[in-house]
Design a protein around this motif. Structure first.
Motif, PDB file in Angstrom:
ATOM      1  N   ILE A 262       0.857  -1.119   0.031  1.00 14.77           N
ATOM      2  CA  ILE A 262      -0.040   0.039  -0.089  1.00 14.77           C
ATOM      3  C   ILE A 262       0.998   1.130   0.053  1.00 14.77           C
ATOM      4  O   ILE A 262       1.569   1.498   1.088  1.00 14.77           O
ATOM      5  N   ILE A 263       1.088   1.780  -0.971  1.00 12.61           N
ATOM      6  CA  ILE A 263       2.220   2.902  -1.369  1.00 12.61           C
ATOM      7  C   ILE A 263       1.621   4.238  -1.820  1.00 12.61           C
ATOM      8  O   ILE A 263       0.689   4.300  -2.773  1.00 12.61           O
ATOM      9  N   ASN A 264       1.635   5.601  -1.348  1.00 10.72           N
ATOM     10  CA  ASN A 264       1.438   6.700  -1.702  1.00 10.72           C
ATOM     11  C   ASN A 264      -0.186   6.753  -1.799  1.00 10.72           C
ATOM     12  O   ASN A 264      -0.408   7.209  -2.851  1.00 10.72           O
ATOM     13  N   ASN A 265      -0.807   6.693  -0.544  1.00  6.12           N
ATOM     14  CA  ASN A 265      -2.254   6.597  -0.850  1.00  6.12           C
ATOM     15  C   ASN A 265      -2.985   7.528   0.341  1.00  6.12           C
ATOM     16  O   ASN A 265      -2.142   7.982   1.335  1.00  6.12           O
ATOM     17  N   GLU A 266      -4.108   7.991   0.132  1.00 10.27           N
ATOM     18  CA  GLU A 266      -4.900   8.654   1.485  1.00 10.27           C
ATOM     19  C   GLU A 266      -6.031   7.729   1.952  1.00 10.27           C
ATOM     20  O   GLU A 266      -6.858   7.298   0.966  1.00 10.27           O
ATOM     21  N   PHE A 267      -6.064   7.627   3.070  1.00 14.11           N
ATOM     22  CA  PHE A 267      -7.225   7.102   3.739  1.00 14.11           C
ATOM     23  C   PHE A 267      -7.856   8.131   4.831  1.00 14.11           C
ATOM     24  O   PHE A 267      -7.314   8.460   5.564  1.00 14.11           O
ATOM     25  N   ASN A 268      -9.297   8.521   4.348  1.00 14.69           N
ATOM     26  CA  ASN A 268     -10.000   9.497   5.359  1.00 14.69           C
ATOM     27  C   ASN A 268     -11.303   8.994   5.744  1.00 14.69           C
ATOM     28  O   ASN A 268     -12.011   8.626   4.872  1.00 14.69           O
ATOM     29  N   GLU A 269     -11.495   9.140   7.028  1.00 13.61           N
ATOM     30  CA  GLU A 269     -12.963   8.734   7.528  1.00 13.61           C
ATOM     31  C   GLU A 269     -13.418   7.380   7.350  1.00 13.61           C
ATOM     32  O   GLU A 269     -14.503   7.437   6.957  1.00 13.61           O
ATOM     33  N   ASN A 270     -12.542   6.492   7.066  1.00 14.40           N
ATOM     34  CA  ASN A 270     -13.219   4.964   7.003  1.00 14.40           C
ATOM     35  C   ASN A 270     -13.444   4.253   8.030  1.00 14.40           C
ATOM     36  O   ASN A 270     -12.807   4.758   9.276  1.00 14.40           O
ATOM     37  N   ILE A 271     -14.144   3.556   8.251  1.00 13.34           N
ATOM     38  CA  ILE A 271     -14.761   2.967   9.622  1.00 13.34           C
ATOM     39  C   ILE A 271     -14.797   1.412   9.455  1.00 13.34           C
ATOM     40  O   ILE A 271     -15.406   0.947   8.320  1.00 13.34           O
ATOM     41  N   GLY A 272     -14.172   0.490  10.480  1.00 15.92           N
ATOM     42  CA  GLY A 272     -14.287  -0.942  10.682  1.00 15.92           C
ATOM     43  C   GLY A 272     -14.418  -1.200  11.822  1.00 15.92           C
ATOM     44  O   GLY A 272     -13.723  -0.424  12.775  1.00 15.92           O
ATOM     45  N   LYS A 273     -14.791  -2.316  12.314  1.00 16.35           N
ATOM     46  CA  LYS A 273     -14.612  -2.909  13.742  1.00 16.35           C
ATOM     47  C   LYS A 273     -13.153  -2.950  14.204  1.00 16.35           C
ATOM     48  O   LYS A 273     -12.848  -2.619  15.108  1.00 16.35           O
ATOM     49  N   PHE A 274     -12.405  -3.560  13.037  1.00 15.28           N
ATOM     50  CA  PHE A 274     -11.061  -3.801  13.185  1.00 15.28           C
ATOM     51  C   PHE A 274     -10.343  -3.040  12.216  1.00 15.28           C
ATOM     52  O   PHE A 274     -10.641  -3.809  10.992  1.00 15.28           O
ATOM     53  N   GLY A 275      -9.590  -2.415  12.572  1.00  8.76           N
ATOM     54  CA  GLY A 275      -9.028  -1.766  11.430  1.00  8.76           C
ATOM     55  C   GLY A 275      -9.847  -0.627  10.677  1.00  8.76           C
ATOM     56  O   GLY A 275     -10.766  -1.249   9.857  1.00  8.76           O
ATOM     57  N   GLY A 276      -9.535   0.452  10.961  1.00  7.62           N
ATOM     58  CA  GLY A 276     -10.581   1.433  10.649  1.00  7.62           C
ATOM     59  C   GLY A 276     -10.618   1.645   8.859  1.00  7.62           C
ATOM     60  O   GLY A 276     -11.269   1.883   8.138  1.00  7.62           O
ATOM     61  N   ALA A 277      -9.050   1.736   8.536  1.00  7.92           N
ATOM     62  CA  ALA A 277      -8.755   2.182   7.316  1.00  7.92           C
ATOM     63  C   ALA A 277      -8.281   0.550   6.707  1.00  7.92           C
ATOM     64  O   ALA A 277      -8.922   0.202   5.490  1.00  7.92           O
ATOM     65  N   ILE A 278      -7.459  -0.120   7.414  1.00  9.70           N
ATOM     66  CA  ILE A 278      -7.024  -1.597   6.791  1.00  9.70           C
ATOM     67  C   ILE A 278      -7.019  -2.392   7.748  1.00  9.70           C
ATOM     68  O   ILE A 278      -6.342  -2.600   8.999  1.00  9.70           O
ATOM     69  N   GLN A 279      -7.573  -3.847   7.372  1.00  7.09           N
ATOM     70  CA  GLN A 279      -7.449  -5.058   8.473  1.00  7.09           C
ATOM     71  C   GLN A 279      -6.433  -6.054   7.550  1.00  7.09           C
ATOM     72  O   GLN A 279      -6.965  -6.158   6.476  1.00  7.09           O
ATOM     73  N   ILE A 280      -5.473  -6.610   8.238  1.00  7.16           N
ATOM     74  CA  ILE A 280      -4.812  -7.557   7.565  1.00  7.16           C
ATOM     75  C   ILE A 280      -4.935  -8.854   8.312  1.00  7.16           C
ATOM     76  O   ILE A 280      -4.354  -8.842   9.737  1.00  7.16           O
ATOM     77  N   ASN A 281      -5.669 -10.034   8.095  1.00  8.85           N
ATOM     78  CA  ASN A 281      -5.836 -11.222   8.900  1.00  8.85           C
ATOM     79  C   ASN A 281      -4.745 -12.195   8.771  1.00  8.85           C
ATOM     80  O   ASN A 281      -4.102 -12.471   9.899  1.00  8.85           O
ATOM     81  N   SER A 282      -3.903 -11.981   7.577  1.00  8.86           N
ATOM     82  CA  SER A 282      -2.637 -12.764   7.475  1.00  8.86           C
ATOM     83  C   SER A 282      -1.958 -12.380   6.175  1.00  8.86           C
ATOM     84  O   SER A 282      -2.638 -11.822   5.296  1.00  8.86           O
ATOM     85  N   SER A 283      -0.720 -12.475   6.051  1.00 15.61           N
ATOM     86  CA  SER A 283       0.059 -12.087   4.967  1.00 15.61           C
ATOM     87  C   SER A 283       1.436 -12.902   5.060  1.00 15.61           C
ATOM     88  O   SER A 283       1.893 -12.788   6.354  1.00 15.61           O
ATOM     89  N   SER A 284       1.996 -12.946   4.043  1.00 11.32           N
ATOM     90  CA  SER A 284       3.471 -13.391   4.124  1.00 11.32           C
ATOM     91  C   SER A 284       4.474 -12.109   4.341  1.00 11.32           C
ATOM     92  O   SER A 284       5.664 -12.065   4.590  1.00 11.32           O
ATOM     93  N   ASN A 285       4.090 -10.839   3.648  1.00 16.18           N
ATOM     94  CA  ASN A 285       4.726  -9.638   3.774  1.00 16.18           C
ATOM     95  C   ASN A 285       3.807  -8.559   3.383  1.00 16.18           C
ATOM     96  O   ASN A 285       3.052  -8.705   2.506  1.00 16.18           O
ATOM     97  N   VAL A 286       4.055  -7.473   4.223  1.00 16.32           N
ATOM     98  CA  VAL A 286       3.219  -6.222   3.849  1.00 16.32           C
ATOM     99  C   VAL A 286       4.033  -5.119   3.999  1.00 16.32           C
ATOM    100  O   VAL A 286       5.020  -4.732   4.821  1.00 16.32           O
ATOM    101  N   THR A 287       3.859  -4.140   3.020  1.00 12.44           N
ATOM    102  CA  THR A 287       4.770  -2.786   2.773  1.00 12.44           C
ATOM    103  C   THR A 287       3.597  -1.752   2.959  1.00 12.44           C
ATOM    104  O   THR A 287       2.821  -1.564   1.926  1.00 12.44           O
ATOM    105  N   ILE A 288       3.527  -1.009   3.739  1.00 14.56           N
ATOM    106  CA  ILE A 288       2.638   0.522   3.852  1.00 14.56           C
ATOM    107  C   ILE A 288       3.678   1.411   4.073  1.00 14.56           C
ATOM    108  O   ILE A 288       4.264   1.833   5.178  1.00 14.56           O
ATOM    109  N   ARG A 289       3.706   2.127   2.819  1.00  6.97           N
ATOM    110  CA  ARG A 289       4.635   3.320   2.731  1.00  6.97           C
ATOM    111  C   ARG A 289       4.117   4.460   1.988  1.00  6.97           C
ATOM    112  O   ARG A 289       3.439   4.558   1.095  1.00  6.97           O
ATOM    113  N   ASP A 290       4.437   5.725   2.729  1.00 10.78           N
ATOM    114  CA  ASP A 290       4.164   6.962   2.195  1.00 10.78           C
ATOM    115  C   ASP A 290       2.711   7.389   2.011  1.00 10.78           C
ATOM    116  O   ASP A 290       2.406   7.959   1.052  1.00 10.78           O
ATOM    117  N   ASN A 291       1.976   6.864   2.813  1.00  9.60           N
ATOM    118  CA  ASN A 291       0.373   7.003   2.991  1.00  9.60           C
ATOM    119  C   ASN A 291       0.118   8.073   4.067  1.00  9.60           C
ATOM    120  O   ASN A 291       0.821   8.416   5.023  1.00  9.60           O
TER     121      ASN A 291
END
Length: 289
Positions: free
Chosen positions: A220-249
């Motif tokens: 997830i690179i160079n994005n904007e997340f505004n006013e999102n809603i979730g029970k777990f992870g308002g913007a992003i929920q990761i249940n499982s993954s081998s590798n995650v990169t979240i950069r410049d957001n």
């Protein structure tokens, strides 16, 4: 409008123009030939275009209209029973205003649940309702249930690439208010997620994005997340993954009703680099849990 070149190196190309924005089940989309596409317009629709590419081994849809494409006659569902196939949906920005083409899902969504590699670029995705039904598909003895996750886009067992898109007012009854990805690689760049909601009452969420892929990667690179809603992870929920990169957001005013106002992750490897967090909230972990 459809262009087919009959050799193994070609792909199918469809153009949707101002004349073609109705969501219909019509059949007069077809034309063959080599060279430039016919720009005269026809009764082609996004639904028909996806069906053509699904049946013919993939290709690209170029959307060149400032008139919103309203999805009115059911969910857009695609899958492959044989080899993986690529499908791209690419918007052509308006030459004067630079406005991106809009797909209004209303009460529906696009869902791919087997062997489709999807590329989305230069598009606005909007929705104004939470969808109201589930669909069931049986392929090779396995049941696929859709219409519960992924308020605008859902994908299983493929890949999803998103660039320069916006997602606004998308709602999922369970997980992934805008995007739901399972057992697939995900790359999202240069995009905006505004006011998307995952309404799960269970242990799921991801108001903007939900990801679950124990053998898959997520970037997830160079994005904007505004006013999102979730029970777990308002913007992003990761249940499982081998590798995650979240950069410049940029993450602003996202809300989790339980944990992780921005991000709730169960990934063993989560790389968070050069991100901005402002006014995010959760009962536990205002930004990250």
């Amino acid at each position: 409008l459809f262009l087919l070149i009959n050799n193994v190196f070609s792909q199918n190309v469809i153009y949707i123009n101002d004349e073609d924005v109705d969501d219909t089940y019509g059949s007069n989309w077809y034309g063959e030939g080599e060279g430039d596409f016919d720009s005269g317009g026809s009764d082609v629709s996004l639904r028909e275009s996806l069906s053509v590419l699904e049946d013919s081994g993939g290709g690209s849809i170029y959307i060149n209209t400032t008139i919103p494409i309203d999805i009115k006659y059911g969910a857009l569902t695609i899958y492959s029973t044989n080899n993986s196939i690529p499908i791209s949906i690419i918007g052509i920005p308006d030459q004067v205003t630079n406005e991106l083409p809009t797909i209004n899902f209303g009460n529906y969504y696009l869902y791919s649940f087997r062997k489709i590699n999807i590329n989305l670029e230069n598009l606005n995705f909007v929705s104004d309702k939470e969808y109201i039904y589930n669909s069931y598909y049986y392929i090779d003895g396995k049941q696929y249930v859709i219409g519960y996750n992924g308020g605008c886009i859902g994908l299983e067992n493929g890949t999803l690439t998103v660039n320069n898109c916006t997602f606004a007012n998308c709602h999922a009854l369970n997980s992934g208010g805008a995007i739901y990805v399972k057992n697939s690689d995900l790359l999202v760049t240069n995009s905006v997620f505004d006011n998307n909601i995952a309404q799960s009452s269970y242990d799921d969420g991801g108001g903007g994005i939900y990801f679950d892929g124990v053998n898959n990667s997520m970037s997830i690179i160079n994005n904007e997340f505004n006013e999102n809603i979730g029970k777990f992870g308002g913007a992003i929920q990761i249940n499982s993954s081998s590798n995650v990169t979240i950069r410049d957001n940029i993450f602003s005013s996202n809300l989790a009703n339980s944990k992780g106002g921005v991000l709730h992750t169960n990934s063993d490897i989560t790389n968070i680099i050069n991100c901005e967090f402002t006014n995010n909230y959760a009962q536990v972990g205002g930004s990250i849990y």
